[in-house]
Motif scaffolding. Structure first.
Motif, short mmCIF file in Angstrom:
data_model
loop_
_atom_site.label_atom_id
_atom_site.label_comp_id
_atom_site.label_asym_id
_atom_site.label_seq_id
_atom_site.Cartn_x
_atom_site.Cartn_y
_atom_site.Cartn_z
N TRP A 4 -5.89 3.58 -4.19
CA TRP A 4 -6.85 4.31 -5.03
C TRP A 4 -7.81 3.32 -5.69
O TRP A 4 -8.97 3.64 -5.93
CB TRP A 4 -6.13 5.13 -6.09
N TYR A 5 -7.33 2.13 -6.01
CA TYR A 5 -8.19 1.12 -6.64
C TYR A 5 -9.42 0.88 -5.79
O TYR A 5 -10.55 0.94 -6.28
CB TYR A 5 -7.40 -0.18 -6.84
N GLU A 6 -9.21 0.61 -4.50
CA GLU A 6 -10.33 0.34 -3.59
C GLU A 6 -11.24 1.55 -3.45
O GLU A 6 -12.46 1.45 -3.52
CB GLU A 6 -9.80 -0.05 -2.21
N MET A 7 -10.62 2.72 -3.22
CA MET A 7 -11.42 3.93 -2.99
C MET A 7 -12.15 4.38 -4.25
O MET A 7 -13.30 4.81 -4.19
CB MET A 7 -10.53 5.04 -2.45
N LEU A 8 -11.49 4.26 -5.41
CA LEU A 8 -12.12 4.65 -6.68
C LEU A 8 -13.28 3.70 -7.00
O LEU A 8 -14.36 4.15 -7.39
CB LEU A 8 -11.10 4.65 -7.81
N LYS A 9 -13.06 2.41 -6.80
CA LYS A 9 -14.13 1.44 -7.07
C LYS A 9 -15.34 1.75 -6.19
O LYS A 9 -16.48 1.77 -6.66
CB LYS A 9 -13.64 0.02 -6.84
N GLU A 10 -15.11 1.99 -4.91
CA GLU A 10 -16.20 2.31 -3.98
C GLU A 10 -16.95 3.56 -4.43
O GLU A 10 -18.19 3.59 -4.44
CB GLU A 10 -15.64 2.51 -2.58
N LYS A 32 -3.40 0.09 -7.58
CA LYS A 32 -3.44 -0.87 -6.48
C LYS A 32 -2.33 -0.67 -5.45
O LYS A 32 -2.32 -1.35 -4.42
CB LYS A 32 -3.39 -2.30 -7.02
N LYS A 33 -1.42 0.27 -5.68
CA LYS A 33 -0.35 0.53 -4.72
C LYS A 33 -0.96 1.07 -3.42
O LYS A 33 -1.71 2.03 -3.42
CB LYS A 33 0.64 1.55 -5.28
N GLU A 34 -0.62 0.42 -2.32
CA GLU A 34 -1.16 0.81 -1.02
C GLU A 34 -0.38 1.97 -0.42
O GLU A 34 0.82 2.11 -0.65
CB GLU A 34 -1.16 -0.38 -0.08
N HIS A 39 -2.83 9.59 7.66
CA HIS A 39 -1.91 10.45 8.39
C HIS A 39 -0.80 11.00 7.50
O HIS A 39 -0.41 10.36 6.53
CB HIS A 39 -1.25 9.67 9.53
N GLY A 40 -0.28 12.16 7.88
CA GLY A 40 0.92 12.70 7.25
C GLY A 40 0.67 13.37 5.92
O GLY A 40 -0.45 13.75 5.58
N ASP A 41 1.76 13.52 5.18
CA ASP A 41 1.69 14.15 3.86
C ASP A 41 0.97 13.22 2.88
O ASP A 41 0.96 12.00 3.05
CB ASP A 41 3.10 14.44 3.34
N PRO A 42 0.41 13.78 1.81
CA PRO A 42 -0.23 12.93 0.79
C PRO A 42 0.75 11.90 0.24
O PRO A 42 1.88 12.24 -0.10
CB PRO A 42 -0.65 13.92 -0.29
N GLU A 43 0.32 10.66 0.17
CA GLU A 43 1.15 9.57 -0.35
C GLU A 43 0.59 8.97 -1.63
O GLU A 43 1.31 8.35 -2.39
CB GLU A 43 1.31 8.47 0.69
N GLY A 44 -0.71 9.13 -1.85
CA GLY A 44 -1.33 8.57 -3.05
C GLY A 44 -0.90 9.31 -4.30
O GLY A 44 -0.73 10.53 -4.28
N ALA A 45 -0.71 8.58 -5.38
CA ALA A 45 -0.31 9.19 -6.65
C ALA A 45 -1.43 10.09 -7.19
O ALA A 45 -2.61 9.83 -6.94
CB ALA A 45 0.01 8.10 -7.67
N ALA A 46 -1.05 11.12 -7.90
CA ALA A 46 -2.03 11.97 -8.57
C ALA A 46 -2.71 11.17 -9.68
O ALA A 46 -2.07 10.32 -10.32
CB ALA A 46 -1.34 13.20 -9.16
N GLU A 65 -6.68 11.29 2.82
CA GLU A 65 -6.86 11.28 1.37
C GLU A 65 -8.09 10.45 1.00
O GLU A 65 -8.38 9.44 1.62
CB GLU A 65 -5.63 10.67 0.69
N TRP A 66 -8.82 10.91 -0.01
CA TRP A 66 -9.99 10.20 -0.49
C TRP A 66 -10.27 10.63 -1.92
O TRP A 66 -9.62 11.51 -2.46
CB TRP A 66 -11.19 10.42 0.41
N VAL A 67 -11.25 10.00 -2.54
CA VAL A 67 -11.61 10.27 -3.93
C VAL A 67 -12.74 11.29 -3.98
O VAL A 67 -13.77 11.12 -3.34
CB VAL A 67 -12.04 8.97 -4.65
N GLY A 68 -12.52 12.35 -4.74
CA GLY A 68 -13.57 13.33 -5.01
C GLY A 68 -14.09 13.13 -6.41
O GLY A 68 -13.51 12.39 -7.21
N HIS A 69 -15.21 13.76 -6.71
CA HIS A 69 -15.76 13.63 -8.06
C HIS A 69 -16.56 14.87 -8.43
O HIS A 69 -17.01 15.61 -7.56
CB HIS A 69 -16.60 12.37 -8.21
N ALA A 70 -16.72 15.07 -9.71
CA ALA A 70 -17.52 16.16 -10.25
C ALA A 70 -18.20 15.65 -11.51
O ALA A 70 -17.70 14.72 -12.17
CB ALA A 70 -16.65 17.37 -10.58
N PRO A 71 -19.34 16.24 -11.89
CA PRO A 71 -20.01 15.81 -13.11
C PRO A 71 -19.08 15.92 -14.33
O PRO A 71 -18.30 16.86 -14.44
CB PRO A 71 -21.19 16.77 -13.24
N ARG A 72 -19.19 14.97 -15.21
CA ARG A 72 -18.36 14.95 -16.41
C ARG A 72 -18.83 15.98 -17.44
O ARG A 72 -18.03 16.54 -18.18
CB ARG A 72 -18.40 13.55 -17.03
#
Length: 85
Positions: A4-10, A32-34, A39-46, A65-72
């Motif tokens: 999530w660190y890499e994807m969130l930063k991007e 930073k946990k990889e 593939h497969g079931d979601p593994e990234g932490a909420a 899995e990827w990072v989504g966003h919405a206006p604050r």
């Protein structure tokens, strides 16, 4: 493998946000946990993360899995469908 660190930063850099000024429900170690983001079931932490203009959160479709966003804040930005189609 991804984190999530890499994807969130991007995502935040792409949105013009200052990644170093974010607030997040995950600490640095958890961000930073990889995991297998393809593939497969979601593994990234909420998580939820806040920048100055956007709120970020995890999305998943068909094992990807990827990072989504919405206006604050209330604004005139219409968001496209989130997830896969």
């Amino acid at each position: 493998m991804a984190s999530w660190y890499e994807m969130l930063k991007e995502a935040m850099v792409r949105d013009g946000e200052d990644f170093d000024k974010r607030s997040c429900t995950l600490d640095e170690e958890a961000l930073k946990k990889e995991f297998d983001s393809v593939h497969g079931d979601p593994e990234g932490a909420a998580f939820t993360a806040w920048g100055e203009k956007w709120v970020y959160f995890p999305l998943c479709y068909d094992g990807g899995e990827w990072v989504g966003h919405a206006p604050r804040n209330v604004c005139d930005i219409s968001m496209a469908h989130q997830g896969g189609w």
